[in-house]
Scaffold this active site. Structure first.
Site, PDB file in Angstrom:
ATOM      1  N   CYS B 111       0.844  -1.191   0.000  1.00 13.91           N
ATOM      2  CA  CYS B 111       0.000   0.000   0.000  1.00 13.91           C
ATOM      3  C   CYS B 111       0.884   1.246   0.000  1.00 13.91           C
ATOM      4  CB  CYS B 111      -0.942  -0.110   1.209  1.00 13.91           C
ATOM      5  SG  CYS B 111      -2.405   0.924   1.170  1.00 13.91           S
ATOM      6  N   THR B 112       0.483   2.292   0.677  1.00 16.34           N
ATOM      7  CA  THR B 112       1.263   3.525   0.680  1.00 16.34           C
ATOM      8  C   THR B 112       2.554   3.392   1.476  1.00 16.34           C
ATOM      9  OG1 THR B 112       0.010   4.346   2.566  1.00 16.34           O
ATOM     10  CG2 THR B 112      -0.812   4.928   0.399  1.00 16.34           C
TER      11      THR B 112
END
Lengths: 243, 243
Positions: B111-112
């Site tokens: 993800c981020t």
């Protein structure tokens, strides 16, 4: 089944109670909690506010103690996990679940959480899914097994094991908030699964892998023993009642 | 790539450090942690031992503070989440990640979290995947984007958004412990995904749903701003160094 939900509250946030216990599986909770969190106040429920250990060496914190949980939850949810055989014997826990179930609109679980719903008497006369090595205790509790990934039987919605919680949550959101809300949630979660192996279910896994896990889950035997003892007590007490 | 792993320790448990931060996404952590927990000591890392809030209203507890994290982790992992733009500006956090990355065998994120690895300088010259609305800040940091669900570039292994952590973890376990260990893990997690909608990725979701989430993630703009300011500082300081 939207008649279950429309309490005339318009677009108020849903109130979702998520019950955990020592030895719950983090993924059982996390899929549904991350999905529900976009649409609901999620209450993480334990007896008190102490940190609760998962079955994999980490801890989460409740947001509310059992005695403070409001009535009329939109959704009552129970996670599963390796601690299931122990918590099956915990009458305080089961009493809470039975009580919260009386006024909840949807009564739900994933994984071995279904066995806990059954122990609390909330699956009598319903079909339910559970974690693949745990059908035997579910059946011992008189529940009609469903081998679907997600089983919807009236307002009882149950999922298979661990990661089935993601499919379960999306289906429940579709049911309560509609298809567009489920699409939104699926894209926020980037739920575009791409397993590279086919070992996610006994029907497709290699038999030696299935056998390894059945060995690991000798815990199933303990759950079956507790389930049978529980049913024997129920039969006896209903005999007493009917005399 | 097993030369990365065989340190002559035989079948000792892996040591996996999993970094979280205020506003991390529970599912980002939970998929990998539940999977790794079958094979490893998983250390949940934050600056101190205080409970850390997710971006969805619940909290988890670290198991270790940054100053106590051992060197030579087998795997360094960073979760992502809504708190990413803020933690991108936290130099103490980035310094820890850079330091732990110096001696870790595998450097990973989902993800981020990939953007945080990049901010710590750990993706220079590597390809990486990230959460679908977050490619712009990743690219602004000079990282070559990979649009795969899981991107393996030498010992940098990164996943897409949120639920991609499950695919990521299974692939990393296959890499480190072999295919049978990955099959075992997949069956324990009952990872047999059955989404009923096709909204898991912008390539298959309805455009209006994609637009809704791009609106939600105006946070991307803030991340891009921080990334560009960071790169400008790097260019300036390398100019200073080379003078």
């Amino acid at each position: 089944m939207s008649e279950h939900l429309d309490k005339g509250n318009g677009d108020r946030k849903l109130e979702i109670g998520m019950v955990i216990f020592p030895g719950f599986t983090l993924q059982d909770l996390a899929g549904p909690q991350t999905a529900f969190g976009l649409h609901a106040n999620t209450h993480i429920i334990w007896k008190n506010m102490d940190a609760v250990p998962t079955d994999m060496g980490v801890t989460m914190n409740p947001t509310i103690a059992m005695r403070d949980v409001p009535e009329n939850l939109d959704v009552l949810f129970i996670a599963g996990g390796g601690g299931t055989p122990e918590i099956m014997k915990d009458q305080e826990f089961l009493d809470f679940v039975a009580h919260a179930g009386k006024t909840a609109t949807y009564i739900t679980a994933v994984c071995t959480g279904s066995v806990l719903l059954a122990m609390a008497g909330l699956l009598d006369g319903y079909r339910a899914a559970t974690y693949w090595p745990f059908y035997e205790p579910l059946i011992a509790l008189g529940v009609e097994p469903s081998y679907e990934r997600v089983c919807v039987d009236r307002n009882r919605i149950t999922g298979g094991g661990v990661t089935a919680g993601i499919d379960f949550a999306l289906q429940l959101i579709a049911e309560i908030k509609g298809k567009e809300a489920a699409e939104f949630t699926q894209l926020v979660l980037e739920y575009d699964p791409q397993p590279t192996l086919t070992s996610g279910h006994p029907r497709s896994a290699r038999p030696e892998i299935v056998a390894q896990i059945q060995g690991l889950w000798g815990r199933t035997d303990e759950a079956v023993r507790v389930a049978k003892a529980h049913m024997a007590t129920r039969v006896n007490s209903s005999r007493v009642t009917s005399v």
